[in-house]
Scaffold this active site. Structure first.
Site, PDB file in Angstrom:
ATOM      1  N   TYR A   1      73.965  50.344  61.696  1.00  0.00           N
ATOM      2  CA  TYR A   1      74.649  51.285  60.811  1.00  0.00           C
ATOM      3  C   TYR A   1      76.101  51.487  61.262  1.00  0.00           C
ATOM      4  O   TYR A   1      76.359  51.919  62.389  1.00  0.00           O
ATOM      5  CB  TYR A   1      73.926  52.634  60.764  1.00  0.00           C
TER       6      TYR A   1
ATOM      7  N   HIS B   1      64.160  46.463  63.927  1.00  0.00           N
ATOM      8  CA  HIS B   1      64.588  46.839  62.562  1.00  0.00           C
ATOM      9  C   HIS B   1      63.809  46.072  61.488  1.00  0.00           C
ATOM     10  O   HIS B   1      63.452  46.633  60.466  1.00  0.00           O
ATOM     11  CB  HIS B   1      66.095  46.612  62.422  1.00  0.00           C
TER      12      HIS B   1
HETATM   13  N1  LIG Z   1      64.377  50.854  58.685  1.00  0.00           N
HETATM   14  C1  LIG Z   1      65.078  50.474  57.627  1.00  0.00           C
HETATM   15  O1  LIG Z   1      65.153  49.277  57.284  1.00  0.00           O
HETATM   16  C2  LIG Z   1      65.799  51.522  56.827  1.00  0.00           C
HETATM   17  C3  LIG Z   1      66.312  51.223  55.550  1.00  0.00           C
HETATM   18  C4  LIG Z   1      66.956  52.236  54.830  1.00  0.00           C
HETATM   19  C5  LIG Z   1      67.082  53.492  55.381  1.00  0.00           C
HETATM   20  N2  LIG Z   1      66.613  53.765  56.648  1.00  0.00           N
HETATM   21  C6  LIG Z   1      66.787  55.104  57.271  1.00  0.00           C
HETATM   22  O2  LIG Z   1      66.291  56.084  56.382  1.00  0.00           O
HETATM   23  C7  LIG Z   1      67.346  57.011  56.080  1.00  0.00           C
HETATM   24  C8  LIG Z   1      67.189  57.547  54.671  1.00  0.00           C
HETATM   25  O3  LIG Z   1      67.227  56.522  53.721  1.00  0.00           O
HETATM   26  P1  LIG Z   1      68.500  56.214  52.782  1.00  0.00           P
HETATM   27  O4  LIG Z   1      69.748  56.677  53.438  1.00  0.00           O
HETATM   28  O5  LIG Z   1      68.372  54.783  52.392  1.00  0.00           O
HETATM   29  O6  LIG Z   1      68.199  57.032  51.457  1.00  0.00           O
HETATM   30  P2  LIG Z   1      67.861  58.553  51.069  1.00  0.00           P
HETATM   31  O7  LIG Z   1      67.758  59.409  52.253  1.00  0.00           O
HETATM   32  O8  LIG Z   1      66.703  58.466  50.131  1.00  0.00           O
HETATM   33  O9  LIG Z   1      69.127  58.940  50.181  1.00  0.00           O
HETATM   34  C9  LIG Z   1      70.398  59.192  50.703  1.00  0.00           C
HETATM   35  C10 LIG Z   1      71.331  59.479  49.520  1.00  0.00           C
HETATM   36  O10 LIG Z   1      70.796  60.566  48.769  1.00  0.00           O
HETATM   37  C11 LIG Z   1      71.723  61.638  48.736  1.00  0.00           C
HETATM   38  N3  LIG Z   1      70.993  62.887  48.958  1.00  0.00           N
HETATM   39  C12 LIG Z   1      70.435  63.328  50.109  1.00  0.00           C
HETATM   40  N4  LIG Z   1      69.866  64.544  49.950  1.00  0.00           N
HETATM   41  C13 LIG Z   1      70.067  64.865  48.646  1.00  0.00           C
HETATM   42  C14 LIG Z   1      69.756  66.002  47.878  1.00  0.00           C
HETATM   43  N5  LIG Z   1      69.094  67.054  48.407  1.00  0.00           N
HETATM   44  N6  LIG Z   1      70.109  66.018  46.562  1.00  0.00           N
HETATM   45  C15 LIG Z   1      70.768  64.969  46.009  1.00  0.00           C
HETATM   46  N7  LIG Z   1      71.122  63.873  46.706  1.00  0.00           N
HETATM   47  C16 LIG Z   1      70.772  63.820  48.006  1.00  0.00           C
HETATM   48  C17 LIG Z   1      72.711  61.397  49.858  1.00  0.00           C
HETATM   49  O11 LIG Z   1      73.973  61.937  49.496  1.00  0.00           O
HETATM   50  P3  LIG Z   1      75.045  62.532  50.562  1.00  0.00           P
HETATM   51  O12 LIG Z   1      75.013  61.630  51.763  1.00  0.00           O
HETATM   52  O13 LIG Z   1      76.309  62.526  49.796  1.00  0.00           O
HETATM   53  O14 LIG Z   1      74.605  63.932  50.929  1.00  0.00           O
HETATM   54  C18 LIG Z   1      72.731  59.871  49.923  1.00  0.00           C
HETATM   55  O15 LIG Z   1      73.606  59.353  48.942  1.00  0.00           O
HETATM   56  C19 LIG Z   1      68.618  56.172  56.289  1.00  0.00           C
HETATM   57  O16 LIG Z   1      69.777  56.944  56.340  1.00  0.00           O
HETATM   58  C20 LIG Z   1      68.241  55.445  57.554  1.00  0.00           C
HETATM   59  O17 LIG Z   1      68.372  56.300  58.688  1.00  0.00           O
HETATM   60  C21 LIG Z   1      65.954  52.797  57.355  1.00  0.00           C
END
Ligand SMILES: NC(=O)c1ccc[n+]([C@@H]2O[C@H](COP(=O)([O-])OP(=O)(O)OC[C@H]3O[C@@H](n4cnc5c(N)ncnc54)[C@H](OP(=O)(O)O)[C@@H]3O)[C@@H](O)[C@H]2O)c1
Length: 278
Positions: free
Chosen positions: A53, A111
């Site tokens: 990241y 990962h």
């Molecule tokens: N192991 C893997 O391969 C893998 C893959 C993907 C993700 N991950 C991990 O999982 C975490 C979460 O997944 P993700 O980042 O893909 O997606 P997510 O958490 O489902 O969504 C993040 C997005 O949603 C928005 N958001 C968050 N809370 C919200 C709310 N209450 N209302 C409206 N919008 C909201 C955020 O906006 P703002 O940021 O503008 O607040 C951001 O744009 C990642 O950050 C990472 O640490 C791991």
């Protein structure tokens, strides 16, 4: 904060904070640090990051947010598959520790599976654990068959978790992988629980349930992933209002009627599906 039990009985928070896309732009770092700090104050003390990241930048953001809080945090980071060799894992871990400005990573994940033999990765993880550099290790983006292969390896059954995509719009793991993890007492970490803030949040069923709870669709999406005792949810938010909402989602209990309404619009899987990654 509700907790989830690791295979050795240790309790970790069921709701944490993701960091994907943090540390990518220098001028956003201050706001990202503030968002993580706010989340920590609100009880989301599990933080998920990765060497990938922001090319290490997210780990630096986590380090800054951890200042003064390290002992109450459970920090998860991940090694790239191309670094997952016997020598590559400890070298990558040292770099992550340096960026995180800490002496241990609480949970260190592969990962996704790459070309290095998994047995070498597990051996390297076990050495790091014995040296106190990591407390637990696990995997990410592993389907059931991958997990079955993993637990057959020496020390493979010591895997603490599998982190996979899981949200209302992507329920494939419920058919086989999630039950398998429950049977092996391994928590699942649900990534992208709010569907990356996209079209999922416009679901009519989510809106209806949210209205009944005086909540937002994102909060219901998070509470839904957490309805399962074996699931840790890790939404990412840089916007302070999102952080506040997400922390409060941990306190929402969905009723049978809520779950039925969500099932009708976003049905559970009726057969094995290959693991979603986006
Ligand atoms: N192991 C893997 O391969 C893998 C893959 C993907 C993700 N991950 C991990 O999982 C975490 C979460 O997944 P993700 O980042 O893909 O997606 P997510 O958490 O489902 O969504 C993040 C997005 O949603 C928005 N958001 C968050 N809370 C919200 C709310 N209450 N209302 C409206 N919008 C909201 C955020 O906006 P703002 O940021 O503008 O607040 C951001 O744009 C990642 O950050 C990472 O640490 C791991």
């Amino acid at each position: 904060m509700r907790t989830v039990t690791l295979p050795d009985g240790t309790q970790v928070p069921a709701l944490g904070q993701g960091t994907w896309h943090m540390g990518e732009r220098g001028n956003a770092a201050k706001a990202e640090v503030a968002a993580l700090k706010l989340g920590i104050e609100l009880g989301m003390t599990l933080i998920d990051t990765a060497e990938m990241y922001g090319n290490g930048g997210a780990e630096e953001v986590v380090a800054e947010a951890s200042t003064g809080h390290r002992d109450k945090l459970f920090i998860v980071s991940k090694v790239y598959p191309h670094n997952a060799s016997r020598d590559g894992v400890p070298a990558a871990c040292e770099r992550s520790l340096k960026r995180l400005r800490t002496d241990r990573i609480d949970l260190y994940l592969l990962h996704w599976q790459g070309s290095h033999p998994l047995s070498d990765t597990v051996e390297a993880f076990e050495k790091l654990r014995a040296a106190g550099k990591i407390r637990y290790w696990g995997v990410s983006n592993f389907d059931t068959r991958d997990m079955q292969g993993l637990v057959r390896l020496p020390h493979g059954a010591d895997c603490a978790t599998n982190q996979v995509l899981y949200h209302i719009g992507s329920r494939g793991i419920e058919f086989e992988l999630l039950p398998w993890c429950v049977e092996h007492k391994m928590p699942v970490m649900a990534y992208s629980p709010v569907g990356q803030g996209g079209s999922l949040l416009r679901s009519k069923a989510l809106a209806a349930v949210a209205k009944r709870h005086d909540a937002t669709p994102a909060q219901i999406a998070i509470a839904w992933t957490m309805r399962h005792a074996n699931v840790i949810s890790i939404p990412k938010a840089s916007e302070p209002s999102h952080v506040r909402q997400n922390a409060a989602a941990g306190g929402i209990s969905l009723t049978e009627a809520d779950l039925a309404e969500i099932d009708a619009a976003h049905p559970p899987p009726s057969r094995k599906q290959s693991l979603d990654i986006s």
